[in-house]
Design an enzyme around this catalytic site. Structure first.
Site, mmCIF file in Angstrom:
data_model
loop_
_atom_site.group_PDB
_atom_site.id
_atom_site.type_symbol
_atom_site.label_atom_id
_atom_site.label_comp_id
_atom_site.label_asym_id
_atom_site.label_seq_id
_atom_site.Cartn_x
_atom_site.Cartn_y
_atom_site.Cartn_z
ATOM 1 N N GLY A 12 5.170 -3.677 -6.053
ATOM 2 C CA GLY A 12 4.972 -4.516 -4.869
ATOM 3 C C GLY A 12 3.600 -4.292 -4.264
ATOM 4 O O GLY A 12 3.426 -4.336 -3.047
ATOM 5 N N ALA A 13 2.599 -4.070 -5.144
ATOM 6 C CA ALA A 13 1.251 -3.690 -4.678
ATOM 7 C C ALA A 13 0.373 -4.895 -4.358
ATOM 8 O O ALA A 13 -0.796 -4.736 -4.046
ATOM 9 C CB ALA A 13 0.569 -2.815 -5.727
ATOM 10 N N VAL A 63 10.770 -5.935 -11.035
ATOM 11 C CA VAL A 63 11.399 -4.607 -11.071
ATOM 12 C C VAL A 63 12.910 -4.675 -11.310
ATOM 13 O O VAL A 63 13.527 -3.670 -11.650
ATOM 14 C CB VAL A 63 11.114 -3.775 -9.791
ATOM 15 N N ASN A 89 8.048 0.679 -4.111
ATOM 16 C CA ASN A 89 7.795 -0.001 -2.831
ATOM 17 C C ASN A 89 8.304 -1.446 -2.808
ATOM 18 O O ASN A 89 8.594 -1.968 -1.739
ATOM 19 C CB ASN A 89 6.281 0.043 -2.551
ATOM 20 N N SER A 141 13.712 2.709 4.705
ATOM 21 C CA SER A 141 13.501 2.030 5.990
ATOM 22 C C SER A 141 14.320 2.706 7.071
ATOM 23 O O SER A 141 15.387 3.271 6.794
ATOM 24 C CB SER A 141 13.941 0.568 5.885
ATOM 25 N N TYR A 154 20.319 -5.258 3.318
ATOM 26 C CA TYR A 154 19.066 -4.483 3.328
ATOM 27 C C TYR A 154 19.343 -3.021 3.699
ATOM 28 O O TYR A 154 18.848 -2.089 3.047
ATOM 29 C CB TYR A 154 18.112 -5.130 4.335
ATOM 30 N N ALA A 156 22.139 -1.371 3.379
ATOM 31 C CA ALA A 156 22.867 -0.714 2.282
ATOM 32 C C ALA A 156 21.905 -0.350 1.154
ATOM 33 O O ALA A 156 21.984 0.736 0.569
ATOM 34 C CB ALA A 156 23.981 -1.627 1.769
ATOM 35 N N ILE A 187 6.662 -2.340 10.660
ATOM 36 C CA ILE A 187 5.272 -2.308 10.229
ATOM 37 C C ILE A 187 4.769 -3.751 10.133
ATOM 38 O O ILE A 187 5.484 -4.622 9.609
ATOM 39 C CB ILE A 187 5.161 -1.631 8.832
HETATM 40 N N1 LIG Z 1 7.288 -4.224 6.937
HETATM 41 C C1 LIG Z 1 8.156 -3.410 7.495
HETATM 42 O O1 LIG Z 1 8.340 -3.374 8.716
HETATM 43 C C2 LIG Z 1 8.951 -2.469 6.656
HETATM 44 C C3 LIG Z 1 9.737 -1.507 7.308
HETATM 45 C C4 LIG Z 1 10.477 -0.616 6.560
HETATM 46 C C5 LIG Z 1 10.433 -0.684 5.181
HETATM 47 N N2 LIG Z 1 9.680 -1.621 4.560
HETATM 48 C C6 LIG Z 1 9.691 -1.643 3.105
HETATM 49 O O2 LIG Z 1 8.372 -1.497 2.615
HETATM 50 C C7 LIG Z 1 8.252 -2.163 1.361
HETATM 51 C C8 LIG Z 1 7.077 -3.126 1.420
HETATM 52 O O3 LIG Z 1 7.313 -4.040 2.491
HETATM 53 P P1 LIG Z 1 6.212 -5.090 2.995
HETATM 54 O O4 LIG Z 1 6.470 -5.276 4.439
HETATM 55 O O5 LIG Z 1 4.877 -4.700 2.516
HETATM 56 O O6 LIG Z 1 6.747 -6.391 2.217
HETATM 57 P P2 LIG Z 1 5.945 -7.654 1.644
HETATM 58 O O7 LIG Z 1 6.953 -8.746 1.541
HETATM 59 O O8 LIG Z 1 4.715 -7.903 2.439
HETATM 60 O O9 LIG Z 1 5.519 -7.170 0.177
HETATM 61 C C9 LIG Z 1 6.468 -6.914 -0.824
HETATM 62 C C10 LIG Z 1 5.814 -7.057 -2.177
HETATM 63 O O10 LIG Z 1 6.830 -6.817 -3.175
HETATM 64 C C11 LIG Z 1 6.712 -7.795 -4.190
HETATM 65 N N3 LIG Z 1 8.000 -7.994 -4.864
HETATM 66 C C12 LIG Z 1 9.101 -8.606 -4.365
HETATM 67 N N4 LIG Z 1 10.073 -8.656 -5.295
HETATM 68 C C13 LIG Z 1 9.582 -8.051 -6.405
HETATM 69 C C14 LIG Z 1 10.111 -7.791 -7.695
HETATM 70 N N5 LIG Z 1 11.350 -8.187 -8.048
HETATM 71 N N6 LIG Z 1 9.335 -7.133 -8.607
HETATM 72 C C15 LIG Z 1 8.081 -6.737 -8.275
HETATM 73 N N7 LIG Z 1 7.524 -6.973 -7.070
HETATM 74 C C16 LIG Z 1 8.269 -7.615 -6.145
HETATM 75 C C17 LIG Z 1 6.250 -9.044 -3.453
HETATM 76 O O11 LIG Z 1 5.669 -10.002 -4.346
HETATM 77 C C18 LIG Z 1 5.271 -8.472 -2.438
HETATM 78 O O12 LIG Z 1 3.970 -8.384 -2.960
HETATM 79 C C19 LIG Z 1 9.594 -2.834 1.106
HETATM 80 O O13 LIG Z 1 10.395 -2.013 0.282
HETATM 81 C C20 LIG Z 1 10.191 -2.942 2.492
HETATM 82 O O14 LIG Z 1 11.593 -2.988 2.454
HETATM 83 C C21 LIG Z 1 8.932 -2.531 5.265
#
Ligand SMILES: NC(=O)c1ccc[n+]([C@@H]2O[C@H](COP(=O)([O-])OP(=O)(O)OC[C@H]3O[C@@H](n4cnc5c(N)ncnc54)[C@H](O)[C@@H]3O)[C@@H](O)[C@H]2O)c1
Length: 246
Positions: A12-13, A63, A89, A141, A154, A156, A187
């Site tokens: 998810g980079a 993934v 991620n 999270s 989410y 779970a 975030i």
């Molecule tokens: N933003 C927040 O407030 C927050 C809080 C707690 C946890 N998180 C966690 O942090 C991580 C990143 O969140 P974010 O806010 O940057 O999300 P985001 O939606 O901005 O980015 C997620 C990335 O994951 C990729 N992705 C999605 N499904 C995929 C798959 N099947 N295979 C490969 N890549 C895939 C997407 O294309 C995207 O680039 C996630 O696991 C999210 O649950 C985010």
């Protein structure tokens, strides 16, 4: 917290927290494989890492697919002659109150957030075992710790990820592979951009440090856990949430 000579995979980079982690680890010396289901975004991240003078490899991987995750690990090990750090991620949300939540919303979230980490860990850990050095960091999270109405799928998936983290930490400790989780609060990323201002204000009111987090706040925690500075830390959950859950 230098990572020179280390090779890291970040899933998810392509954007948000994952991109920030990829750039942070590269800035501390790691070569980075930027993985995303969206290849164009992974390529952009990889380009920015190359511009920093580090080796980088963009890969399109879903993934949820074990074969793709295994091929990813093999490709990275062959390309860089090493595989030291995996950051699980990639994550999605499909929010809704339980009575309205569709079965496919449940399945999709569990599949990406939880099974995705299983697939990538399974693919990578055999190479880490060979090297007798590995660092796995799972992005959980605050919602996995506290629960949240409208996010049962989410929550779970993220609580499951914490249990997974502790089990992998126990299974692979003897091989010098640590596994920890980071539990971010709210975030500012594309994932949370969709929330209304009202909801953001409600969240803000619960954060003692008085601001939403930035992706860089999470990346610093991941850098620490991926580095030699955290050699004696495994099976832990690092909360990065401005104090909203203590
Ligand atoms: N933003 C927040 O407030 C927050 C809080 C707690 C946890 N998180 C966690 O942090 C991580 C990143 O969140 P974010 O806010 O940057 O999300 P985001 O939606 O901005 O980015 C997620 C990335 O994951 C990729 N992705 C999605 N499904 C995929 C798959 N099947 N295979 C490969 N890549 C895939 C997407 O294309 C995207 O680039 C996630 O696991 C999210 O649950 C985010």
């Amino acid at each position: 917290m230098q990572l020179s000579g280390r090779v890291a995979i970040i899933t998810g980079a392509g954007q948000g927290i994952g991109k920030s982690i990829a750039l942070k680890l590269a800035s501390y010396g790691a070569d980075v494989c930027a993985v995303d289901v969206n290849l164009a975004s992974a390529e952009q991240t990889a380009k920015e890492i190359s511009a920093m003078g580090k080796r980088s490899l963009p890969l399109k991987v879903d993934v949820t697919n074990l074969k793709e995750a295994e091929a990813m690990a093999e490709k990275v090990f062959e390309t860089f002659d090493g595989l030291h750090v995996l950051v699980n991620n990639a994550g999605i949300t499909r929010d809704g109150l339980l009575l309205r939540m569709k079965e496919e919303d449940w399945d999709a979230v569990i599949s990406v957030n939880l099974k995705g980490a299983f697939n990538c860990t399974k693919g990578c850990v055999k190479y880490m075992t060979k090297q007798k050095w590995g660092r796995i960091v799972n992005i959980a999270s605050v919602v996995g710790v506290q629960g949240n109405a409208g996010q049962s799928n989410y929550a779970a998936s993220k609580a499951g990820l914490i249990g997974f983290t502790k089990s992998i930490a126990r299974e692979f400790a003897s091989r010098n592979i640590t596994c920890n989780a980071v539990a971010p609060g709210y975030i500012e990323t594309p994932m949370t951009d969709v929330l209304s201002q009202n909801i953001k204000d409600e969240i803000l009111a619960k954060i003692p440090l008085g601001r939403l987090g930035g992706a860089g706040d999470v990346a610093m925690g991941v850098l620490f856990l991926a580095s030699n500075a955290a050699n004696y830390i495994t099976g832990q959950v690092l909360n990065i949430n401005g104090g909203m859950a203590m």
